[in-house]
Design a protein around this motif. Structure first.
Motif, PDB file in Angstrom:
ATOM      1  N   ALA A 228       0.867  -1.187   0.000  1.00 58.02           N
ATOM      2  CA  ALA A 228       0.000   0.000   0.000  1.00 58.02           C
ATOM      3  C   ALA A 228       0.898   1.230   0.000  1.00 58.02           C
ATOM      4  CB  ALA A 228      -0.922   0.009   1.213  1.00 58.02           C
ATOM      5  N   ILE A 229       0.671   2.135  -0.940  1.00 55.76           N
ATOM      6  CA  ILE A 229       1.508   3.330  -1.088  1.00 55.76           C
ATOM      7  C   ILE A 229       0.617   4.567  -1.078  1.00 55.76           C
ATOM      8  CG2 ILE A 229       3.175   4.538  -2.547  1.00 55.76           C
ATOM      9  CD1 ILE A 229       3.936   1.835  -3.738  1.00 55.76           C
ATOM     10  N   ASP A 230       0.998   5.556  -0.279  1.00 55.39           N
ATOM     11  CA  ASP A 230       0.304   6.839  -0.230  1.00 55.39           C
ATOM     12  C   ASP A 230       1.311   7.947  -0.473  1.00 55.39           C
ATOM     13  OD1 ASP A 230      -2.677   6.635   0.910  1.00 55.39           O
ATOM     14  OD2 ASP A 230      -1.463   5.076   1.856  1.00 55.39           O
ATOM     15  N   SER A 231       0.935   8.905  -1.308  1.00 58.09           N
ATOM     16  CA  SER A 231       1.813  10.051  -1.564  1.00 58.09           C
ATOM     17  C   SER A 231       0.988  11.327  -1.546  1.00 58.09           C
ATOM     18  CB  SER A 231       2.526   9.905  -2.912  1.00 58.09           C
ATOM     19  OG  SER A 231       1.592   9.878  -3.977  1.00 58.09           O
ATOM     20  N   SER A 232       1.639  12.424  -1.184  1.00 60.40           N
ATOM     21  CA  SER A 232       0.961  13.711  -1.106  1.00 60.40           C
ATOM     22  C   SER A 232       1.940  14.807  -1.483  1.00 60.40           C
ATOM     23  CB  SER A 232       0.430  13.951   0.313  1.00 60.40           C
ATOM     24  OG  SER A 232      -0.112  15.245   0.440  1.00 60.40           O
ATOM     25  N   ILE A 233       1.475  15.772  -2.267  1.00 55.30           N
ATOM     26  CA  ILE A 233       2.303  16.906  -2.658  1.00 55.30           C
ATOM     27  C   ILE A 233       1.474  18.180  -2.610  1.00 55.30           C
ATOM     28  CG2 ILE A 233       1.844  16.449  -5.113  1.00 55.30           C
ATOM     29  CD1 ILE A 233       4.570  17.722  -5.724  1.00 55.30           C
ATOM     30  N   GLY A 234       2.030  19.213  -1.987  1.00 61.57           N
ATOM     31  CA  GLY A 234       1.358  20.496  -1.948  1.00 61.57           C
ATOM     32  C   GLY A 234       1.455  21.187  -3.288  1.00 61.57           C
ATOM     33  N   LEU A 235       0.378  21.829  -3.701  1.00 66.46           N
ATOM     34  CA  LEU A 235       0.350  22.504  -4.996  1.00 66.46           C
ATOM     35  C   LEU A 235       0.686  23.980  -4.820  1.00 66.46           C
ATOM     36  CD1 LEU A 235      -2.835  20.798  -6.491  1.00 66.46           C
ATOM     37  CD2 LEU A 235      -0.442  20.103  -6.688  1.00 66.46           C
TER      38      LEU A 235
ATOM     39  N   GLY B   5       6.174  -0.884   7.486  1.00 64.94           N
ATOM     40  CA  GLY B   5       6.265   0.234   6.559  1.00 64.94           C
ATOM     41  C   GLY B   5       6.934   1.440   7.170  1.00 64.94           C
ATOM     42  N   GLY B   6       6.926   2.527   6.411  1.00 61.97           N
ATOM     43  CA  GLY B   6       7.541   3.759   6.865  1.00 61.97           C
ATOM     44  C   GLY B   6       6.862   4.966   6.264  1.00 61.97           C
ATOM     45  N   GLU B   7       7.162   6.127   6.835  1.00 57.62           N
ATOM     46  CA  GLU B   7       6.560   7.382   6.386  1.00 57.62           C
ATOM     47  C   GLU B   7       7.598   8.490   6.505  1.00 57.62           C
ATOM     48  OE1 GLU B   7       2.446   9.729   7.418  1.00 57.62           O
ATOM     49  OE2 GLU B   7       3.707   9.115   9.099  1.00 57.62           O
ATOM     50  N   VAL B   8       7.712   9.314   5.462  1.00 60.12           N
ATOM     51  CA  VAL B   8       8.636  10.451   5.493  1.00 60.12           C
ATOM     52  C   VAL B   8       7.907  11.689   4.997  1.00 60.12           C
ATOM     53  CG1 VAL B   8      10.744   9.091   5.205  1.00 60.12           C
ATOM     54  CG2 VAL B   8       9.521   9.913   3.187  1.00 60.12           C
ATOM     55  N   GLY B   9       8.313  12.840   5.512  1.00 56.08           N
ATOM     56  CA  GLY B   9       7.789  14.119   5.069  1.00 56.08           C
ATOM     57  C   GLY B   9       8.950  15.076   4.834  1.00 56.08           C
ATOM     58  N   PHE B  10       8.911  15.830   3.748  1.00 59.01           N
ATOM     59  CA  PHE B  10      10.011  16.733   3.397  1.00 59.01           C
ATOM     60  C   PHE B  10       9.449  18.096   3.042  1.00 59.01           C
ATOM     61  CE2 PHE B  10      13.103  18.589   0.422  1.00 59.01           C
ATOM     62  CZ  PHE B  10      14.257  18.500   1.196  1.00 59.01           C
ATOM     63  N   ASP B  11       9.952  19.120   3.698  1.00 63.45           N
ATOM     64  CA  ASP B  11       9.535  20.502   3.446  1.00 63.45           C
ATOM     65  C   ASP B  11      10.545  21.144   2.501  1.00 63.45           C
ATOM     66  OD1 ASP B  11       8.614  23.069   3.434  1.00 63.45           O
ATOM     67  OD2 ASP B  11       8.737  23.369   5.603  1.00 63.45           O
ATOM     68  N   THR B  12      10.113  21.428   1.274  1.00 66.93           N
ATOM     69  CA  THR B  12      11.036  21.994   0.287  1.00 66.93           C
ATOM     70  C   THR B  12      11.407  23.434   0.616  1.00 66.93           C
ATOM     71  OG1 THR B  12       9.179  22.640  -1.140  1.00 66.93           O
ATOM     72  CG2 THR B  12      10.194  20.493  -1.557  1.00 66.93           C
ATOM     73  N   ALA B  13      10.575  24.127   1.393  1.00 65.70           N
ATOM     74  CA  ALA B  13      10.876  25.520   1.744  1.00 65.70           C
ATOM     75  C   ALA B  13      12.105  25.605   2.643  1.00 65.70           C
ATOM     76  CB  ALA B  13       9.672  26.164   2.418  1.00 65.70           C
ATOM     77  N   SER B  14      12.215  24.702   3.603  1.00 65.25           N
ATOM     78  CA  SER B  14      13.356  24.704   4.525  1.00 65.25           C
ATOM     79  C   SER B  14      14.366  23.618   4.200  1.00 65.25           C
ATOM     80  CB  SER B  14      12.857  24.513   5.962  1.00 65.25           C
ATOM     81  OG  SER B  14      12.163  23.274   6.094  1.00 65.25           O
TER      82      SER B  14
END
Length: 273
Positions: free
Chosen positions: A115-122, A142-151
């Motif tokens: 099961a794969i979930d992805s999310s991207i801010g527009l 499983g695992g989960e990561v979040g990355f903030d492109t602003a910082s």
């Protein structure tokens, strides 16, 4: 299709028993569904002396669901979900007006062994999130990561494993970028009674915390839940289905360490004519 649950559902059974339906304010919900696929839900919440409310409409047509919510602050939240956009997948586009940076695209893919979930801010500097699980319905990790492109920094990094059996479920997490270990367990004692526990340990401070709770079905229309935490807080809940799909829920919590020693109480009424 039976396969591993999404990462967000690891430990969900225990968490629901310990937290779901507890409410220490006054809440009223009215839901109506028409034969054309249109659903309408009105919600009002009184917290202290402040009143919040929203009206939510849901329209379903084929594989597409449109969800629009308007709250008391004139915010308009919209979510468009398309199931089976391609095999075994689901895509959702959401945004909130007037926040022009709130757009988000979520994509989910379910497979018998993954099961794969992805999310991207527009927006120009989006928040990226990705989670995945592999295994079977009985055991998966499983695992989960979040990355903030602003910082240019990781906002979260979590790993977990879940084991499901007919009468119990256990989950283990490494959370807060490896700074904390969390475990949860739920056991069905009999068809009417279940117990659950959550425990956490923080490596940097050596702090330990726990919450234990129970759920008991008194009769086909009444459920009683209890909860106790290491900080001394004690809570209980009584939920009664007084007519089909219409619920009345009374909750209470006592915190012996609070300066105001009076217990917090809440009442929630949900009507579905």
């Amino acid at each position: 299709m039976v396969g591993p649950a999404p990462f967000v559902d690891i430990g969900k059974k225990a968490k629901d028993l310990l937290t779901k339906d507890y409410n220490f304010d006054q809440k009223f919900t009215l839901s109506m569904l028409s034969s054309t696929g249109m659903g309408l839900t009105a919600t009002g919440l009184k917290k202290d002396q402040i009143f919040f409310g929203d009206i939510n409409t849901v329209y379903k047509s084929g594989n597409t669901t449109v969800d629009v919510k308007v709250d008391t602050y004139s915010n308009v939240s919209t979510k468009v979900t398309v199931n089976d956009a391609w095999p075994c997948s689901k895509a959702a586009l959401s945004f909130r007006i007037p926040d022009h940076k709130s757009g988000k695209l979520d994509v989910q893919y379910l497979h018998p062994h993954a099961a794969i979930d992805s999310s991207i801010g527009l927006n120009p500097t989006p928040l990226l999130e990705l989670s995945a699980t592999i295994g079977s319905n009985e055991i998966y990790l499983g695992g989960e990561v979040g990355f903030d492109t602003a910082s240019a920094s990781f906002t979260k990094c979590t790993a977990g494993i879940n084991l499901n059996k007919q009468d119990f479920s256990v989950a283990l997490f490494l959370t807060d970028k490896g700074q904390a270990l969390k475990a949860s367990y739920i056991h069905s004692v009999n068809p009417f009674t279940s117990v659950a526990a959550e425990m956490a340990h923080r490596f940097s401070t050596y702090e330990n915390s726990f919450t234990i709770g129970s759920s008991h079905t008194v009769d086909p229309f009444t459920v009683v839940k209890t909860r106790f935490s290491d900080n001394g807080k004690v809570a209980m809940l009584c939920q009664r289905e007084w007519r089909p799909k219409s619920l009345v829920t009374f909750s209470a919590e006592y915190d012996p360490k609070s300066m105001n020693a009076s217990p917090k109480m809440g009442l929630a009424i949900a009507l579905k004519p």
